[in-house]
Structures are given as structure tokens and as C-alpha cells.
Design an enzyme around this catalytic site. Structure first.
Site, PDB file in Angstrom:
ATOM      1  N   ASP A 209      -0.676  -5.611   5.716  1.00 39.70           N
ATOM      2  CA  ASP A 209      -1.252  -5.026   4.495  1.00 39.70           C
ATOM      3  C   ASP A 209      -0.621  -3.663   4.220  1.00 39.70           C
ATOM      4  O   ASP A 209       0.064  -3.114   5.067  1.00 39.70           O
ATOM      5  CB  ASP A 209      -2.769  -4.838   4.675  1.00 39.70           C
ATOM      6  CG  ASP A 209      -3.064  -3.976   5.895  1.00 39.70           C
ATOM      7  OD1 ASP A 209      -3.220  -4.538   6.988  1.00 39.70           O
ATOM      8  OD2 ASP A 209      -3.074  -2.737   5.767  1.00 39.70           O
ATOM      9  N   ASP A 211      -2.388  -0.912   3.719  1.00 42.10           N
ATOM     10  CA  ASP A 211      -3.452   0.067   3.890  1.00 42.10           C
ATOM     11  C   ASP A 211      -4.048   0.399   2.513  1.00 42.10           C
ATOM     12  O   ASP A 211      -4.235  -0.532   1.715  1.00 42.10           O
ATOM     13  CB  ASP A 211      -2.952   1.310   4.655  1.00 42.10           C
ATOM     14  CG  ASP A 211      -4.091   2.048   5.338  1.00 42.10           C
ATOM     15  OD1 ASP A 211      -4.904   1.385   5.999  1.00 42.10           O
ATOM     16  OD2 ASP A 211      -4.178   3.275   5.204  1.00 42.10           O
TER      17      ASP A 211
HETATM   18  N1  ADE Z   1      -4.181  -3.239  11.401  1.00 43.31           N
HETATM   19  C1  ADE Z   1      -3.731  -3.984  10.391  1.00 43.31           C
HETATM   20  N2  ADE Z   1      -3.787  -3.312   9.215  1.00 43.31           N
HETATM   21  C2  ADE Z   1      -4.295  -2.092   9.512  1.00 43.31           C
HETATM   22  C3  ADE Z   1      -4.590  -0.940   8.744  1.00 43.31           C
HETATM   23  N3  ADE Z   1      -4.391  -0.901   7.430  1.00 43.31           N
HETATM   24  N4  ADE Z   1      -5.110   0.133   9.390  1.00 43.31           N
HETATM   25  C4  ADE Z   1      -5.318   0.096  10.732  1.00 43.31           C
HETATM   26  N5  ADE Z   1      -5.059  -0.967  11.497  1.00 43.31           N
HETATM   27  C5  ADE Z   1      -4.543  -2.054  10.898  1.00 43.31           C
END
Ligand code: ADE
Length: 272
Positions: A209, A211
Site C-alpha cells: 500500500d 500508506d
Molecule cells: N505494513 C504494510 N503496510 C503498512 C503501513 N502502511 N504501515 C505500517 N506497516 C505496514
């Protein structure tokens, strides 16, 4: 055999590797408590592998609950010479979209509720973490990822956060300004403990992703992370198989094997 025994810390899906032979299950305990689950040891060709699901089978443990000291100690007991960590990460860079794999080479540790050392209580050691990953293992793992068909990026800074909540938007922007490229909740203190245990460590992060820093993107949601994880899992299994074929026939010593020889160590020599 080749002298390599690679401990693989990742999701439980990694076990289902058809090429894994002479499979045995190891139930281990350590002075730090139980590891996340039973370990699975086997071999692919001439290379021995030991698999440990970081969150336990069925993903029972939150990032804070993972007993990294027990996990690293258990891998050592199982005879591991090196540790390959595989984990989901969020991306803090436009050019690292979901589906990309990153061979992480630096960390910023923002975890706060974890036991971060095997030392203390009378025996204190300060190991260097300037170069936290093993360049030999990291390079080979990245090459294995490429052979497995991953969009592989060599090098990147991983920000380790406590979780379990994802970051606020302000935090996400801050971490980008600090120079972090990816974010996750699990690689610390794992990488530090591997170093203290004299185990060369490499981390392949799989981007799930963006974030929450991107204005035009939906912010990180668990469902999207899980869907991307499933599609990354097959590539991660292929990476492990490719790595078995890429490792040199004989493992030569790494400077990390004897890192405590150079560490600053103090201990109580007498008790008043
Ligand atoms: N693991 C996978 N995506 C993440 C994110 N956006 N923040 C922290 N850990 C993650």
C-alpha cells in the site's frame, strides 16, 4: 550440504514450497520464552532452510506481541547461519507502488514497547548497527527476487513503527521528510537482535500500500493490504527457491559471524 542454513521469518504461506524436502517440525523453547510458532526445517537442493511464521500460524500475534528475542534465539538453536526476513511494507515513495519488492538496507527504529537486546542485567554489549543488513545475503536475495519475477528495488530505508494502528497523515509526511522509503511494524528489533546473535540478516519488503501520505490515493486499509499480500506470497515462495540456487556452493565466513569480537562489552566482574 553447503554450510548455509537460511532462517526465513515471514508469513505462514511460505512453508508451502513444493521443492522443500526432508521436512521436519521443530518445537523449541528459549530463555526468552516461546517463539511465535513451531519451526519447519527442510532443504531445497543442497541448502537447508528453517521457516518461522513471525505472527504465528493464523496471524495470532500483533507486531508488539511478537517475541523477537525468542524467534532469533530459536533460529540460532535450529542451526541457522543467516536470516532472511520477508514482510509486508507500506510505501512512502511514488516510485514504489504496491507489488514492488524492496531489498531494505537501512532502518529508522521508532518502536517503543519491545525488548531490543539480549544483553543487560550485568552484561552489556554495544554492537555496531551502522550497516544493519548483510550485503552478501541482501544482494543474493534481491537477485533471487528478480529471477522470481518481482519488480525489485535494491536499497531503501525502512521506518519501523510500533503499531498496531497505521500512521497518521502527519506522521507519514514526517517519515518521508526523514528520508524513509518504506514503513512497517516488524523488522525492529528483529534486525538488531539478529546482529547481536551474530546472524547475517537481510530483509525483503513487499509493498502492499501507499500508506496515507498521498492525497489522491485511498489511505491504507487492511483489506487492500491483505489482498496485495496474497498476490505477493507466490512470488515470495519463488524467491526462496531461486535463492537456494543462487547461494555459492560453500558458505564462506561473514564478518557478522563474529561481530561480538569487536563489540564494546562490559560486565560486572565482582558483586559488592
Ligand atoms: N505494513 C504494510 N503496510 C503498512 C503501513 N502502511 N504501515 C505500517 N506497516 C505496514
Amino acid at each position: 550440504m553447503t554450510g548455509w542454513t537460511i532462517g526465513v521469518i515471514g508469513g505462514s504461506g511460505l512453508y508451502a514450497i513444493d521443492a522443500l524436502e526432508d521436512v521436519e517440525t521443530l518445537v523449541l523453547d528459549t530463555p526468552w520464552g516461546a517463539p511465535s510458532d513451531t519451526l519447519v526445517r527442510g532443504r531445497i537442493g543442497a541448502v537447508r532452510f528453517v521457516f518461522l511464521p513471525r505472527h504465528g500460524r493464523g496471524h495470532r500475534l500483533s507486531p508488539t506481541e511478537v517475541n523477537a528475542r525468542a524467534n532469533i534465539h530459536a533460529l540460532k538453536l535450529a542451526g541457522c547461519t543467516d536470516v532472511l526476513a520477508i514482510s509486508a511494507i507500506g510505501s512512502l515513495r511514488e516510485e514504489l507502488p504496491p507489488g514492488h519488492f524492496v531489498a531494505v538496507d537501512q532502518f529508522i527504529d521508532r518502536t517503543v514497547h519491545r525488548d531490543t537486546s539480549f544483553f543487560g542485567a550485568g552484561l552489556v554489549a554495544h554492537v555496531s548497527m551502522a550497516d544493519p543488513v548483510c550485503p552478501r545475503l541482501s544482494t543474493l536475495a534481491a537477485q533471487a527476487g528478480e529471477r522470481a519475477g518481482a519488480s525489485m528495488v535494491h536499497g531503501g530505508t525502512y521506518l519501523a513503527m510500533e503499531g498496531p494502528q497505521f500512521s497518521t497523515r502527519a506522521e507519514s509526511h514526517l517519515y518521508r521528510q526523514w528520508g524513509a522509503d518504506v514503513i512497517g511494524m516488524t523488522a525492529m528489533p528483529e534486525a538488531k537482535l539478529a546482529r547481536e546473535a551474530e546472524l547475517p540478516y537481510a530483509l525483503i519488503g513487499m509493498v502492499t500500500d501507499y500508506d496515507c501520505w498521498r492525497e489522491d490515493e485511498a489511505h491504507v486499509e487492511v483489506d487492500a493490504v491483505l489482498a496485495q499480500l496474497v498476490s505477493n506470497a507466490a512470488t515470495a515462495r519463488a524467491l526462496v527457491v531461486e535463492l537456494a540456487g543462487l547461494l555459492p556452493e560453500e558458505r564462506t565466513a561473514s564478518p557478522i559471524d563474529t561481530v561480538l569480537d569487536q563489540a564494546l562489552i562490559t560486565h560486572i566482574s565482582h558483586i559488592d
